[in-house]
Structures are given as C-alpha cells and as structure tokens.
Design an enzyme around this catalytic site. Structure first.
Site, PDB file in Angstrom:
ATOM      1  N   HIS A  15      11.465   3.507 -26.728  1.00  0.00           N
ATOM      2  CA  HIS A  15      12.407   3.940 -25.701  1.00  0.00           C
ATOM      3  C   HIS A  15      13.810   4.108 -26.278  1.00  0.00           C
ATOM      4  O   HIS A  15      14.247   3.338 -27.123  1.00  0.00           O
ATOM      5  CB  HIS A  15      12.441   2.883 -24.591  1.00  0.00           C
ATOM      6  N   GLU A  26      20.382  -2.629 -22.003  1.00  0.00           N
ATOM      7  CA  GLU A  26      19.331  -3.581 -21.648  1.00  0.00           C
ATOM      8  C   GLU A  26      19.553  -4.909 -22.365  1.00  0.00           C
ATOM      9  O   GLU A  26      19.389  -5.001 -23.579  1.00  0.00           O
ATOM     10  CB  GLU A  26      17.953  -3.035 -22.038  1.00  0.00           C
ATOM     11  N   HIS A  38      14.369   1.221 -29.308  1.00  0.00           N
ATOM     12  CA  HIS A  38      13.745  -0.090 -29.310  1.00  0.00           C
ATOM     13  C   HIS A  38      12.300   0.061 -28.855  1.00  0.00           C
ATOM     14  O   HIS A  38      11.887   1.134 -28.410  1.00  0.00           O
ATOM     15  CB  HIS A  38      14.498  -1.066 -28.399  1.00  0.00           C
ATOM     16  N   HIS A  40       2.196   4.030 -17.762  1.00  0.00           N
ATOM     17  CA  HIS A  40       3.068   2.952 -17.290  1.00  0.00           C
ATOM     18  C   HIS A  40       3.853   3.391 -16.074  1.00  0.00           C
ATOM     19  O   HIS A  40       4.316   4.525 -16.002  1.00  0.00           O
ATOM     20  CB  HIS A  40       4.108   2.595 -18.372  1.00  0.00           C
ATOM     21  N   HIS A  67      19.729  -4.192 -26.334  1.00  0.00           N
ATOM     22  CA  HIS A  67      19.483  -2.836 -26.805  1.00  0.00           C
ATOM     23  C   HIS A  67      20.459  -1.934 -26.061  1.00  0.00           C
ATOM     24  O   HIS A  67      20.332  -1.715 -24.862  1.00  0.00           O
ATOM     25  CB  HIS A  67      18.024  -2.437 -26.554  1.00  0.00           C
TER      26      HIS A  67
END
Length: 435
Positions: A331, A337, A367, A288, A361
């Site tokens: 993560h 977030e 999360h 990613h 989060h």
C-alpha cells in the site's frame, strides 16, 4: 457503575444526595443542597442539534475557585513539528520503556511524551499521538485538556480514572475518551503504558454505516458513561489543577477536590468502550474490504469522507476469502498511518512489531507485509481460518501529514533502525513465460 449509550442525554446524581438534580430547569435561583450550577460546553451554542454538546454540573464549589495558573515544566509534550527534519521513511519503535518506581516516580502527566502530530491547537485543527508511561498515581492533582479530546488506549496496566462525572476503570483492550475541558486523574496499580490520540477542533463520533445498514461495527449501546460520584474534601496542602493549553502545561492551586460534582445531566461526557464488543464485518468471497471497515470512532473534517483522525482496530475474526492473498496488501496511502499493538502478534509482521511499540507509515510511504509473511501467505492452503486470535492491533489514521518529534526519533532511543530490512528478502517471482 455505568450508563450506556453513545452521545445520549444522560442524567445522574450521587445516591447520597437524592433529588440533587433540579427539576424542569438547568439554573434555578437556589440549587438543591446549596449546590452551584455550572455548564460545560463542548460545542458552540449555535451548533446544529445533532452536534451540540453540553452538560450541566451541580457542584459544591464552582471550578472558577483557584489561584492563577503558572507554567509547569513537566512531561514531554510538544506541538513544535519543526524541531527536527522530517523523515519519510517507514518507522518502527520497540516497546517504550517504563521507568522503575524506586529510581524515578512518574505519574500520568509527567509520563506523557509526544511522538508525532500535525496542525496547531490555537487554530483548532490538528492531531497529536502521545505515549504515556507511568508507575505511580496522580495524588491531589488533576489534568484537563483545553486543546482537544484524548482517546486513551491502555496497553499495560489498568487505569482507574476519576472524572468530574464519576469513575471509570479502563483496562487493556478497552479505550476511553476524555473530551475537551473535562478534569480527570489517573490511578495506576504498577508499571503502566499506553497510547493517546489527541484531536484538536473535532469530537469523536461513530462512523456512518452506509450500505452496511443500521447495525454493525461499534454499536452505540456498548459505550459506557460513568455515574455521578463526589467527594467533599478539603486539601489544606493544596490541590493542583493542570491545564494543557496551547500545547503547554500550566498549574493552578486550590484547597479542595475538583471531584465535587453531586449531580449532572447532558450529552457531553467521558466514556469508555471494550474492543471485544466490536461487530466485525469482513470479505466472505474474495479480495479485501479496505481497513476502514474496522473503524471504531472517527473525528471528521469539513470534507465529506475525509477524517481528521480515525481509530481503527484489527480484532480477532475469520478469514475465508478464496483465491486471495489474505494478509494486508502492499500500500501507498494519501493518509498517515500510526499503528500500535495492545497484545499478541500482528499478522503482517509477526516479528519485530511488539506490544507497547508502534510504527508510522507516512503519506505515500510504501508499506506492507514483510518477506516471511508474503512467502507463507502465497503458498498457504486456503481454508476458513481464525485470524488474530489473542491479538489486538490498532491504527490511528489521519488525513494530515504527521511530523515525528525529536523525542520520537532520538531521545526515546526506541526507534528500530533496522525496520527497513524486513522487506529486503522480497524477491522477484516474475516469469514472462508462465501465466
């Protein structure tokens, strides 16, 4: 009608009054058409040129002509981050309810609700996340924010926003930014809902592109600025000017419309942007790219690379990474977030996370994909595929630790208390004998 370009020096005059802009100077002894010259400063006079923001407005009456401000008890705005105990859990909200017009008329101002935030407007450092729900237009009243900038994300219903600089029509999948001090009114056409990111002490700017190069992400030319429009309208019954000042609302009366700016020039303006114009960059081999690659706008801190707030989107795109778990990874983050959903289904949680709702989060709260998403993505045949078609999710990310308000945790009655259960079915696949 609009002019294009992010942060450009623009000049505009209403075509009904050609030549309304003074030539060669800002503040002539007598302005054309008998107008008043008024400067709106968005930065200190001595800021370096790249960050110096101001516009000159040529108006029928200066904005100083009003009665004294008085406290206004309306809406559910707050910056009292200690009104309730902090909650480090993963939080998710069901779609926020829009009141029905026959039962309770609510315009943009009365429908503002603070969900979470951090910092303090008097110290000029902080952010707040607000939800707005409304079913009626602002009639003979306007709002301006003395504390900071509003980044507005409509989710349901279009907004016709009248500003001192002109008019903007902002629909779902578009955003707009109303910067500090700019007066505006919101007209709606039915039940309307959306999200607001407010920043104190910084303005939004385009993120640096680094090795991406000169082009990509949100291109400057796709940001649109309204053209001058004015009304010379007396309001005998009184026009209400509302100021958000030090986190509270105050109202003053005047007998004329504030949208009396015949011409203006400068680089400090409201603007809008369509999210479909975002040029997506993604991983094309394996793994990613971090979600920062989807940043549309950022409000920087004084620390290099650390944002007071980022506005990030997760738009339709191709997924082609080989030998890769393609949904978002699990993560824990030193940032906060907040996520919202404009339309569609977010890939990491196709159930439960709904348009018009949200999730938070917090710092270092773990999360990631729910159990169903993990199982499907771990077994999927990896072929080029479209991701998030028909969907637009976004994130307000901040380096500040966000506190949730009492309205967010209790009064709204929209908190999904079963959110944590989406991870409970995750099971161990560990086998020490099988590499």
């Amino acid at each position: 009608m609009y002019m294009s370009g992010f942060g450009n020096e623009h000049a505009s005059e209403d075509p009904r009054c050609p030549g309304a802009l003074p030539e060669g100077q800002n503040n002539p002894q007598v302005c054309p058409y008998g107008l008043y010259a008024e400067q709106l400063s968005g930065s200190a006079f001595t800021c370096p040129r790249p960050t110096n923001k101001r516009s000159w407005l040529y108006r029928i009456l200066p904005s100083v002509c009003h009665k004294p401000f008085k406290p206004l008890e309306e809406g559910h705005l707050t910056h009292d981050w200690d009104e309730i105990q902090p909650d480090p859990n993963q939080l998710r909200w069901k779609p926020f309810e829009i009141p029905k017009a026959p039962q309770k008329k609510m315009d943009f101002v009365s429908g503002l609700h603070t969900l979470c935030g951090a910092g303090e407007p008097r110290g000029r450092n902080g952010i707040a996340v607000h939800i707005f729900v409304c079913n009626s237009s602002m009639i003979d009243r306007c709002l301006y924010n003395s504390d900071g900038d509003f980044l507005i994300v409509p989710q349901q219903g279009k907004l016709l926003i009248t500003t001192e600089f002109g008019k903007m029509l902002v629909e779902p999948n578009e955003i707009c930014v109303i910067q500090q001090g700019m007066r505006f009114s919101v007209e709606v056409f039915g039940e309307t809902r959306g999200y607001i990111l407010e920043v104190y002490g910084a303005h939004f700017e385009l993120p640096d592109l680094g090795p991406i190069g000169a082009n990509g992400l949100a291109n400057p030319r796709d940001f649109l600025v309204p053209v001058a429009w004015y009304e010379d309208r007396q309001v005998p019954g009184g026009y209400t000017v509302i100021s958000k000042y030090q986190g509270k609302l105050f109202a003053a009366q005047q007998d004329y419309s504030p949208y009396n700016v015949v011409a203006w020039h400068g680089n400090y303006t409201p603007y809008k942007y369509h999210l479909e114009k975002f040029m997506v960059i993604n991983a094309v081999a394996f793994d990613h790219a971090d979600p920062s690659i989807f940043t549309v706008l950022t409000a920087k801190t004084t620390r290099a690379g650390v944002a007071l707030a980022d506005f990030v989107i997760f738009p339709p795109r191709w997924g082609v990474a080989n030998n890769t778990f393609r949904p978002p990874y699990y993560h824990r983050n030193c940032m906060s977030e907040f996520m919202g959903l404009i339309k569609g289904h977010y890939e990491a949680k196709e159930e439960g996370f709904q348009p018009g709702g949200g999730s938070l989060h917090s710092m270092m709260t773990p999360h990631g994909p729910d159990a169903d998403c993990f199982e499907k993505a771990s077994k999927a045949k990896l072929e080029p595929e479209r991701v998030a078609d028909g969907t637009m999710a976004f994130m307000f990310e901040s380096s500040l630790s966000l506190a949730v308000t009492k309205w967010g945790l209790q009064t709204s009655n929209r908190l999904d208390k079963n959110y944590y259960k989406c991870w409970e079915p995750l099971k161990s696949h560990f086998n020490p004998k099988c590499k």
